[in-house]
Design a protein around this motif. Structure first.
Motif, short mmCIF file in Angstrom:
data_model
loop_
_atom_site.label_atom_id
_atom_site.label_comp_id
_atom_site.label_asym_id
_atom_site.label_seq_id
_atom_site.Cartn_x
_atom_site.Cartn_y
_atom_site.Cartn_z
N ASN A 29 0.88 -1.17 0.00
CA ASN A 29 0.00 0.00 0.00
C ASN A 29 0.92 1.22 0.00
N LYS A 35 0.20 4.20 -0.42
CA LYS A 35 -0.47 5.40 0.12
C LYS A 35 -0.16 6.60 -0.77
N HIS A 65 -9.69 1.25 4.30
CA HIS A 65 -8.47 1.45 5.10
C HIS A 65 -8.78 2.41 6.24
N GLU A 80 -5.86 -4.70 10.29
CA GLU A 80 -4.82 -3.74 10.60
C GLU A 80 -5.18 -2.98 11.88
N ALA A 127 -1.02 0.10 15.20
CA ALA A 127 0.23 -0.48 14.67
C ALA A 127 0.59 0.09 13.30
N ILE A 128 -0.29 0.91 12.73
CA ILE A 128 -0.03 1.40 11.38
C ILE A 128 0.94 2.57 11.40
N GLY A 129 2.08 2.38 10.75
CA GLY A 129 3.08 3.44 10.62
C GLY A 129 3.71 3.85 11.95
N GLY A 155 0.25 -3.43 9.51
CA GLY A 155 0.63 -2.56 10.62
C GLY A 155 2.06 -2.82 11.00
N SER A 156 2.97 -1.97 10.45
CA SER A 156 4.41 -2.08 10.74
C SER A 156 4.97 -3.48 10.47
N LEU A 181 -0.52 -6.75 4.44
CA LEU A 181 -0.75 -5.50 3.72
C LEU A 181 0.33 -4.56 4.26
N GLY A 190 2.62 -1.15 4.31
CA GLY A 190 2.70 0.28 3.99
C GLY A 190 4.13 0.70 3.77
N GLY A 191 4.74 1.28 4.80
CA GLY A 191 6.10 1.83 4.71
C GLY A 191 7.10 0.92 4.02
#
Ligand code: PGA
Length: 250
Positions: free
Chosen positions: A9, A11, A96, A168, A172-174, A212-213, A232, A234-235
């Motif tokens: 993702n 973003k 999301h 998620e 824990a996200i980012g 989430g991380s 899934l 992100g970073g």
């Protein structure tokens, strides 16, 4: 056998040229990923056509990060599921927590979006998850159950077969703070049991991703859990080598 999936993702990151470069690197490195792991790139709308040209004909799939809750017409600034299908896009991330929180996405709107995506043969990656205060109050099961029941229980079994779920936890996200593998497994098993109430045995076939991380250092332990079918990301999806390393963690 459930599909193993690692979905990025991106973003609101990268300009088109950077996104194309990232996609090229992922495609190049994807040869080292086990063939039973599906890689998906979740790119911003304006990148989709360019990234589709990179991933077309490869095993890497393309996802959007949202779609409109109406079919077509006077909805300035919106992008319809039909437009996404014309790229083509195979997946769309829906619900999301950032969209729920910052853009007022309700379960009601998400039902419309999921139906429109499925009608265009796009698989929704439907996100659920509790906030920190909800977890601390012991309400995480209740919150996630409502997100599943109010949205996914409105679907037919035939529709549900094409939905992927991402759990998620918002805390824990980012944040660098990952759910422990025990916490994640516990709620993934709960999500599957909840799905079984409505869909019976089909619940065993639905892929449930953790988000989430998630990073190369913790993916192995998370993916080893019985009810965690991938991630899934992100970073870590913004660095091709990290993203691919996560996919090799099964
Ligand atoms: P993160 O984001 O991996 O940067 O925590 C995950 C997500 O929001 O999908």
């Amino acid at each position: 056998m459930r599909k193993k999936i690692v979905a990025g993702n991106w973003k609101m990151n990268t300009v088109i040229a950077e996104g194309v470069e990232l996609a090229k690197e992922v495609v190049k490195e994807s040869a080292s990923v086990p063939a039973d792991v599906k890689l998906i790139l979740g790119a911003p709308f304006v990148h989709l056509t360019s990234v589709a040209a990179v991933v077309g004909g490869t095993s890497v799939a393309l996802s959007a990060q949202n779609c409109a809750d109406e079919v077509k017409g006077a909805y300035t600034g919106e992008v319809s599921a039909k437009m996404l299908a014309s790229v083509p896009v195979e997946y769309v991330i829906l619900g999301h927590s950032e969209r729920r929180e910052y853009y007022g996405e309700t379960n009601e709107k998400l039902v419309k979006k999921i139906n429109l995506a499925l009608a265009e043969k796009i698989s929704p990656i439907y996100c659920v998850g509790e906030k920190l205060e909800e977890r601390e109050a012991g309400k995480h099961f209740e919150v996630v159950a409502a997100q599943i029941k109010e949205v996914l229980f409105t679907l037919t079994a035939e529709q549900m077969k094409n939905v992927v779920i991402a759990y998620e936890p918002v805390w824990a996200i980012g944040t660098g703070k990952t759910a422990t593998s025990e916490q994640a497994q516990e709620i993934h098993a709960f999500i599957r049991a909840t799905l079984a109430e409505q869909f019976g045995e089909l619940a065993q076939e639905i892929s449930i991703l953790y988000g989430g991380s998630c990073k190369p250092s913790n993916a192995k332990e998370l993916f080893a859990q019985k009810d965690i079918d991938g991630g899934l990301i992100g970073g870590a999806s913004l660095v091709a080598s990290d993203f691919v390393a996560i996919a090799k963690s099964f």
